[in-house]
Each structure stands twice: as C-alpha cells, then as structure tokens.
Write an enzyme that holds these catalytic residues in place. Sequence first.
Site: not given
Ligand code: MEV
Length: 350
Positions: A124, A173
């Site tokens: 999400a 992340d």
């Molecule tokens: C996903 O949380 C965020 C994206 O930028 C993918 C990533 O940074 O690995 C879409």
Amino acid sequence: MTQDEPRRAVSSAPGKIYLSGEHAVVHGELAIPCAIERRAMVTVDPRDDGRVRVSASDLSLSNFTVEYEQLGETLEPPRVDAPSGLVKDAMRYVNSAVAQARDALNNETAGFDITVESEIPLGAGLGSSAAVVVAGIDAATRAYGVELAKDELADRAYTAESDVQNGNASRADTFCSTMGGAASVNAFDCEQLQMPSEVPSFVIGYDGDSGDTGALVSGVQDRMKHGSVKSTIRTIGDVSGEVRGWFRAAEVEDGQPSDELLDELGHSMDVNHGLLSAIGVSARSLDEMVWAAREAGARGAKMTGAGGGGCIVALPEGDVATIERALEVTPACEQVFQVDVALTGVRVIE
Ligand code: MEV
C-alpha cells in the site's frame, strides 16, 4: 561479530512514507523517505533441521495469515485466506530475507521458525516489505549470534528487495526502515537528515487496495521513451532537493518549523503528487483522497510509494480531526489513521 548458542530473537522495523521522490529515485534522482511508527515485528526461533517455516498475521489492515514450509527450494502450498498475489509477494520477500540471513551467517542450511506480525498494510506504499525484510534479516542473524552493523543490514535488505523486484528497487525503503527518521537517498548515497525537534505528524488515507510495484516501475520505465516523462522524473528530483532544503531550513529555525516553512513542505508534496500523476502512477482513488485532504485544509497531500492504489499522506494544519473526518466520508477511502515519525529504525525487542 560474536557466535553464541542459537536462541530466539525478535526485531521490529518501521514502515515509511515518501515526502518526495518515489519512482524518480529508481532513475538516479533524489528521494526523501521518512520512517513512520507503524512497524513489522519478526520473531525468529532457530531450528536444527534446516527447514524454514513462516507464519504471518496482520499483514494487511484486514488481517490474514500465511503459513508455509520450505525445504531447500520446495515450497508447500500456503494455507491462506488472502489475495494470492499479495501472499506470493510476501513469501518472496521473506524467502529473499532468509537467503540474505543465511549468506551473512555463512550457513546455507540454517533453519528458522519465523513469525511476522505487521501493522503495515501490504503493497500500500508504506514500506511493508522493507520493514519485514529489515526486521527479518536482523532477527534471523541475531538468532544465530551474529549482530550485523546497520550499514550491512540496510545493504542486505536492499539486495533482498532488489532480487524480488528484478533489480528495480532503490535503497530508499530499506535504508529508511533500518535507520529511522528521514533520509536523503539517491542511486548510491543514503544520508540521514536532521529531524526537527517539533516533528509534524501525518494523516494517512488508505483505499484498501494495493499496487504491483514491479509493474508500476516497469510502466514508468516504458514511458521514459517520452521526453516529457524523462523531464518530469528530473523535476521530481528537483522537488526532493527542495524537501531536503526544507530539513536544513527547519534546523536553522531551531528545529521548530514555522507555519510558513510547514506550508512550504505541503506545497512540495502537492507538486510532487501532480508530477506522479503525470508519469501515470496515481489512481482515481488516490487523487480523490488527496483532494479530500486538501479541501479539508491539509497543508499538502500526495500519494506515497509505488501508487496504483494504496495510501496517500497529508500534512495537516491545525485540527487533524477535520482531515480525518473528510477522508472517512470519501468513498474511495477505506481506512484513515494518524502516524508519527519513527525516530528509531530497526529495534531489538528480544
Ligand atoms: C516503492 O516503495 C518506491 C519506488 O520508488 C520503488 C523503489 O524505490 O524501490 C516505486
């Protein structure tokens, strides 16, 4: 590193929001993720038969369980009551974390009983997979007496995520979940940002849906054949630069950001949402929630994470309840909650 008798280890790690820069960070631009006090907790008990058994609950806000056993590469079919795509994803992340833990332990047959409890909805945009992977690698290695330095943990968690996402992952992340607070991240450099002493809290609106990160990232990759998409990605990087500047300005204001400064942050979030829509990763439900939050007086609001469905984050001004109520009555919105910034990243529970 110390080797002790194998024993139970429990770690937790926070989810995150993006203040700016998702997707653009995959293409080398700057991003500013920020850890939030919604955590995944992973309990690991060593097993001496080399098997891996995972049970997970609360992986979405509506609760479900995943159980499977792994012997070598053979997975038994999971017993589940959740959408199979999400469960498959969850298992791939846990498997990848197990592979990293075994590699760090230099023990290809280390066995684990793993229990995942998470407050972070899956897929999400709140970094559920990164939190599970970070806490999982930390607990699995500590269970066998090896304490990884945070840099190595962040690095291994990134590799685990990247393997699952076919190389299409940034360090944002996993770094943020390991270290806590806010960070400035580009292709290779990850740096923690000084948090203001008066940290704003955020309101999250969740549409109950999830996006497929891999597919959304590849979609952007395809659309990069258009010069306009390429330049939009660069502009998102510029917005992240403004947000990084915001943290520095907040420091100058003795860590107590003024109203004007908070409005600046809200403005950057609004612009960022527009740019993410322009590259095709927002969704009608996300746009509706963003508009509801803005109309209720948020300083700014944007989708967070890969998009396609999932969560928006709003920076409230004054009464948080007004924004919460506005989201609650928005048809696209399934859940609303307030989150505080997580100043600590991975945490040893036991
Ligand atoms: C996903 O949380 C965020 C994206 O930028 C993918 C990533 O940074 O690995 C879409």
